[in-house]
Design an enzyme around this catalytic site. Structure first.
Site, PDB file in Angstrom:
ATOM      1  CB  VAL A 103      29.330 -19.382 -46.947  1.00 28.15           C
ATOM      2  CG1 VAL A 103      28.941 -18.929 -48.352  1.00 28.15           C
ATOM      3  CG2 VAL A 103      30.301 -20.549 -47.019  1.00 28.15           C
ATOM      4  CB  CYS A 119      31.037 -27.303 -45.678  1.00 28.81           C
ATOM      5  SG  CYS A 119      29.488 -26.646 -46.355  1.00 28.81           S
ATOM      6  CE  LYS A 146      34.887 -24.577 -38.412  1.00 30.32           C
ATOM      7  NZ  LYS A 146      33.701 -25.407 -38.608  1.00 30.32           N
ATOM      8  CG  ASN A 153      32.911 -24.591 -34.480  1.00 29.14           C
ATOM      9  OD1 ASN A 153      32.646 -24.818 -35.647  1.00 29.14           O
ATOM     10  ND2 ASN A 153      32.274 -23.640 -33.813  1.00 29.14           N
ATOM     11  CG  ASN A 165      27.731 -27.644 -27.553  1.00 30.22           C
ATOM     12  OD1 ASN A 165      26.959 -27.753 -28.503  1.00 30.22           O
ATOM     13  ND2 ASN A 165      28.212 -28.689 -26.911  1.00 30.22           N
ATOM     14  CD  GLU A 168      23.435 -21.225 -35.694  1.00 33.55           C
ATOM     15  OE1 GLU A 168      22.768 -21.099 -34.644  1.00 33.55           O
ATOM     16  OE2 GLU A 168      23.115 -21.979 -36.619  1.00 33.55           O
TER      17      GLU A 168
END
Length: 445
Positions: A25, A108, A147, A208, A210, A233
């Site tokens: 986002v 989310c 997801k 998704n 680590n 990230e």
């Protein structure tokens, strides 16, 4: 021609993508996607769009998707959050001509998702999710993907994934964390869950969690057997992650700013947030420039602060200073793109947070309140912070927002106004009195 499904879709449309930039986002906008693609990303997702807003607001559609169409930006998957099958499909139909697939966000974990009843907070409503995915699979000309986050129980996670596959999901991204693993409680993602899902389904799976270096990507693929790996990230702190490089921060920052200039408009807050992520470690040292970065109001101003950070880093390099002198404990000098590792373990943070909350709940003195709550208490000495004693609001019968206290229709202010004017009926809430107003205007005989 029938649309491609499963592995055919992954091989032909997605070109066997292994390196994937996550939907983020306000962070995976066109400029950032293009930068990531230049440095090894093979597939990108749009930021998460709200399906209901996408359907009703043409400006929202134009500013967030239609204006960002770019030949370089393919393959591309558009992600939506939704909790209504019809609304989700309507939004997807409006977006399908601008992307290669539609993704349903079931991962989310933020509070806004809880309030809006979407994302991971739908993971127990299998009947609703089955209907949403099945209807999208039937109506759309592009594949539907999902997801998800995992349950604590591996077997339940596997059944969850199989349900989505049976409903028509053509590709599944599995974030190996549970609903509660977020923020300070993030912890380590479970690749065991991802591996179990991959073995149990007959569609491509992306992992998704680590992912901080390219070596993590390769290791994840080997250990779980997935077709691709998604980074969020890790990508934000180092957009060259998929190249296996850790370049100087200013190299990535300056290239990103150039892409932003080439593909306007780009919301200034998005650019600022990216620069904060890229310069994260350096800004811990040069905190005066951190304040400047937060205050400037133009793209040129952001570029100028980034340039000042570069010059300071280059001065440190010229003097032979390294990260060891700063005592930061980073594996690389702070001016090199590298992941941000949270300082405390999830268990330690959880223990601290729980103790603080217990103290606040048991003792209502000002000393135990946070600074923010103390400010509120100073403005209103009678303010109550106990959740159990807060008034319970009745929901609007139409939209779910809190209803107006005086509304005779049991609706919120907005819905009440629409109903009152549509049916020419009076309601005392906010003086919605169209019937009385009409009677005043029409003279009696």
């Amino acid at each position: 021609m029938s649309k491609l499904q499963g592995f055919e879709f992954w091989r032909q449309t997605l070109k066997e993508a292994r390196f994937v930039v996550a939907p983020m986002v306000d962070q995976s906008e066109l400029a950032w996607r293009l930068l990531s693609r230049r440095h090894g990303a093979q597939l990108c997702y749009t930021p998460m769009f709200h399906a209901q807003v996408f359907v009703r607001d043409s400006n929202y559609r134009r500013e967030n998707l239609y204006n960002e169409v770019c030949e370089e930006d393919r393959p591309l998957i558009t992600q939506f959050c939704a909790n209504d099958p019809e609304v989700f499909v309507q939004a997807a139909l409006l977006a399908q001509d601008y992307c290669d697939a539609i993704d349903l966000n079931l991962g989310c974990p933020q509070m806004i998702a809880k309030r809006g009843h979407y994302g991971v907070f739908l993971q127990d409503e299998w009947e609703l999710l089955e209907k949403m995915v099945r209807l999208a699979n039937e109506k759309l000309s592009v594949p539907i993907t999902c997801k998800i986050r995992v349950f604590k129980d591996i077997e339940k996670t596997v059944h969850y994934a199989q349900m989505l596959e049976k409903a028509g999901c053509q590709l599944l991204t599995v974030h190996g964390r549970t609903k509660d693993q977020k923020g300070a409680m993030t912890g380590i993602a479970s690749w065991e869950h991802i591996k179990a899902v991959r073995k149990a389904v007959g569609i491509p799976v992306f992992a998704n969690g680590n992912i901080q270096h390219l070596s993590d990507v390769e290791r994840c693929i080997q250990e779980t057997g997935v077709q691709g790996v998604m980074s969020a990230e890790g990508n934000l702190h180092n957009p060259a992650l998929f190249e296996g490089r850790s370049p100087p921060v200013w190299e990535m920052a300056e290239e990103y700013l150039e892409v932003v200039k080439q593909h306007p408009p780009c919301t200034l807050s998005f650019v600022r947030a990216h620069l904060f992520k890229l310069w994260h470690h350096t800004l811990q040292i040069h905190q005066d420039l951190r304040e400047d970065l937060a205050k400037v109001k133009t793209l040129e101003g952001l570029a100028d602060v980034s340039k000042q950070l570069r010059l300071r880093c280059q001065e440190e390099i010229a003097r032979g200073k390294g990260v060891e002198e700063k005592g930061s404990g980073l594996p690389l000098p702070h001016w090199i793109c590298q992941p941000y590792v949270r300082p405390a373990s999830a268990s330690e943070v959880k223990k601290t947070v729980c103790q603080k909350r217990a103290l606040e709940d048991s003792d209502r003195t000002a000393d135990t309140l946070s600074k923010n709550k103390q400010k509120k208490r100073s403005r209103n000495p009678n303010k109550n912070f106990c959740p159990e004693q807060k008034p319970k609001y009745i929901k609007c019968d139409q939209c779910g927002n809190p209803k107006g206290n005086k509304c005779v229709f049991n609706l919120c202010r907005g819905c009440c106004k629409k109903k009152a004017y549509k049916e020419v009926a009076d309601c005392p809430i906010k003086s919605n009195l169209p019937k009385s107003t009409l009677q005043k205007k029409v003279p009696t005989r």
